[in-house]
Motif scaffolding. Sequence first.
Motif, PDB file in Angstrom:
ATOM      1  N   GLU A  14       3.669  -1.487   6.074  1.00 16.68           N
ATOM      2  CA  GLU A  14       3.386  -2.445   4.995  1.00 16.68           C
ATOM      3  C   GLU A  14       1.883  -2.567   4.774  1.00 16.68           C
ATOM      4  O   GLU A  14       1.100  -2.578   5.732  1.00 16.68           O
ATOM      5  CB  GLU A  14       3.966  -3.816   5.345  1.00 16.68           C
ATOM      6  CG  GLU A  14       3.781  -4.848   4.236  1.00 16.68           C
ATOM      7  CD  GLU A  14       4.366  -6.184   4.595  1.00 16.68           C
ATOM      8  OE1 GLU A  14       4.064  -7.165   3.900  1.00 16.68           O
ATOM      9  OE2 GLU A  14       5.125  -6.259   5.594  1.00 16.68           O
ATOM     10  N   ARG A  15       1.498  -2.649   3.499  1.00 12.66           N
ATOM     11  CA  ARG A  15       0.087  -2.869   3.150  1.00 12.66           C
ATOM     12  C   ARG A  15      -0.007  -3.593   1.820  1.00 12.66           C
ATOM     13  O   ARG A  15       0.577  -3.157   0.833  1.00 12.66           O
ATOM     14  CB  ARG A  15      -0.677  -1.539   3.072  1.00 12.66           C
ATOM     15  CG  ARG A  15      -2.186  -1.718   2.903  1.00 12.66           C
ATOM     16  CD  ARG A  15      -2.914  -0.410   2.830  1.00 12.66           C
ATOM     17  NE  ARG A  15      -2.581   0.327   1.616  1.00 12.66           N
ATOM     18  CZ  ARG A  15      -3.203   1.433   1.221  1.00 12.66           C
ATOM     19  NH1 ARG A  15      -4.161   1.958   1.980  1.00 12.66           N
ATOM     20  NH2 ARG A  15      -2.849   2.046   0.105  1.00 12.66           N
ATOM     21  N   ARG A  16      -0.700  -4.708   1.823  1.00 14.10           N
ATOM     22  CA  ARG A  16      -0.923  -5.511   0.617  1.00 14.10           C
ATOM     23  C   ARG A  16       0.363  -5.741  -0.167  1.00 14.10           C
ATOM     24  O   ARG A  16       0.433  -5.547  -1.382  1.00 14.10           O
ATOM     25  CB  ARG A  16      -1.990  -4.845  -0.265  1.00 14.10           C
ATOM     26  CG  ARG A  16      -3.378  -4.827   0.383  1.00 14.10           C
ATOM     27  CD  ARG A  16      -4.443  -4.465  -0.626  1.00 14.10           C
ATOM     28  NE  ARG A  16      -4.351  -3.074  -1.015  1.00 14.10           N
ATOM     29  CZ  ARG A  16      -4.951  -2.081  -0.380  1.00 14.10           C
ATOM     30  NH1 ARG A  16      -5.686  -2.332   0.710  1.00 14.10           N
ATOM     31  NH2 ARG A  16      -4.847  -0.843  -0.812  1.00 14.10           N
ATOM     32  N   GLY A  17       1.410  -6.136   0.541  1.00 14.72           N
ATOM     33  CA  GLY A  17       2.667  -6.478  -0.115  1.00 14.72           C
ATOM     34  C   GLY A  17       3.588  -5.309  -0.385  1.00 14.72           C
ATOM     35  O   GLY A  17       4.747  -5.507  -0.776  1.00 14.72           O
ATOM     36  N   GLU A  18       3.126  -4.093  -0.173  1.00 11.76           N
ATOM     37  CA  GLU A  18       3.979  -2.913  -0.365  1.00 11.76           C
ATOM     38  C   GLU A  18       4.623  -2.547   0.975  1.00 11.76           C
ATOM     39  O   GLU A  18       3.924  -2.214   1.933  1.00 11.76           O
ATOM     40  CB  GLU A  18       3.171  -1.730  -0.889  1.00 11.76           C
ATOM     41  CG  GLU A  18       4.025  -0.495  -1.133  1.00 11.76           C
ATOM     42  CD  GLU A  18       3.219   0.710  -1.595  1.00 11.76           C
ATOM     43  OE1 GLU A  18       3.834   1.776  -1.828  1.00 11.76           O
ATOM     44  OE2 GLU A  18       1.971   0.585  -1.720  1.00 11.76           O
ATOM     45  N   ALA A  19       5.940  -2.631   1.027  1.00  6.50           N
ATOM     46  CA  ALA A  19       6.672  -2.351   2.265  1.00  6.50           C
ATOM     47  C   ALA A  19       7.413  -1.028   2.150  1.00  6.50           C
ATOM     48  O   ALA A  19       8.046  -0.747   1.124  1.00  6.50           O
ATOM     49  CB  ALA A  19       7.645  -3.479   2.574  1.00  6.50           C
ATOM     50  N   TRP A  31      -1.628   0.309   7.524  1.00  5.80           N
ATOM     51  CA  TRP A  31      -0.220   0.174   7.156  1.00  5.80           C
ATOM     52  C   TRP A  31       0.599  -0.460   8.287  1.00  5.80           C
ATOM     53  O   TRP A  31       1.829  -0.499   8.211  1.00  5.80           O
ATOM     54  CB  TRP A  31       0.374   1.542   6.798  1.00  5.80           C
ATOM     55  CG  TRP A  31      -0.037   2.021   5.438  1.00  5.80           C
ATOM     56  CD1 TRP A  31      -1.119   2.791   5.123  1.00  5.80           C
ATOM     57  CD2 TRP A  31       0.639   1.752   4.214  1.00  5.80           C
ATOM     58  NE1 TRP A  31      -1.166   3.026   3.772  1.00  5.80           N
ATOM     59  CE2 TRP A  31      -0.085   2.406   3.176  1.00  5.80           C
ATOM     60  CE3 TRP A  31       1.789   1.040   3.869  1.00  5.80           C
ATOM     61  CZ2 TRP A  31       0.294   2.337   1.844  1.00  5.80           C
ATOM     62  CZ3 TRP A  31       2.173   0.976   2.543  1.00  5.80           C
ATOM     63  CH2 TRP A  31       1.436   1.619   1.541  1.00  5.80           C
TER      64      TRP A  31
END
Length: 303
Positions: free
Chosen positions: A208-213, A264
């Motif tokens: 996950e990074r900045r709301g992207e999973a 991530w």
Amino acid sequence: MHRSGLIELETVLAVARHGSFRAAAKQLGMSTSAVSSAVAGLETRLKARLFHRTTRSVALTEAGQRYVQRIGPAVAEIRGANEEINSQPEAPSGTLRINAPGDAVKMIFEPLLLEYLHRYPRMKLDIVSESRLIDIVADGFDAGIRLAEAVPQDMVAVPLSKDLRMVVVGSPAYFAEHGKPRTPDDLTGHAAIRMRLAHGGLYRWELERRGEALEIDLPPRLILSDLHTLRQAARAGIGLAFLSEWHIADDLASGRLVTVLDDWCPSFPGLRLYYPRHRYVPAGLKALVELIREKTIGHRAAR
């Protein structure tokens, strides 16, 4: 237990828990024949067969499963009431049963559980290590230990560890030969060492990074069911692995394993001790909770 008048019910629960008359007898301090007789006597009065018995195995019948699910919480309540009457708050005694994954037990054994046993010499710990999530009330446990996200919402949860983090790792030799992935898409070109879960499926790598999973489901080069061997395989350069940063702290410090895609791999809430909210809390469990709150590993309040 004998004084409680619940010998037959306790015996049925012990046999169901262990799947063995011999193991139940050992736990209860009874002979195997006495355990068998107690179960048979109860089956006669209930006019129902609770267990399938063969020379090699003992398993609950469908009726037995329903019976155990119903009596488990009731017996735990009565046992707790007996302990409340007989216990001394300043010196708890008895047995505390805890269900926890094996790695969680390793994490807290030295800093917490050994201290507990030294501090309360009249207490005994019965710790069952398994990865599957169970109903601790129905299965006769006083408490469980799981990651915060897996604790049922109707339970009291006491923090046991700081936040944890899963990381993608490989050995220096592996990266020297295959290069380092710079993005999650780059993982498709790498060998993966995957973990098989208790239910049989493979654990997907959760990034996950900045709301992207993302859930990464790489074709495995090697599949294992224990973390120690998976860690060894990663150190040997077999491929990339997805492991708890806590579990491989020594390898990261020594450089035997190297992390990639750190941005991530965010942290997440760690381990929790949990127990039923609306039930009597045994003195031994209260003492453990107090000890946890003394320790720096349990610095947050229970929810």
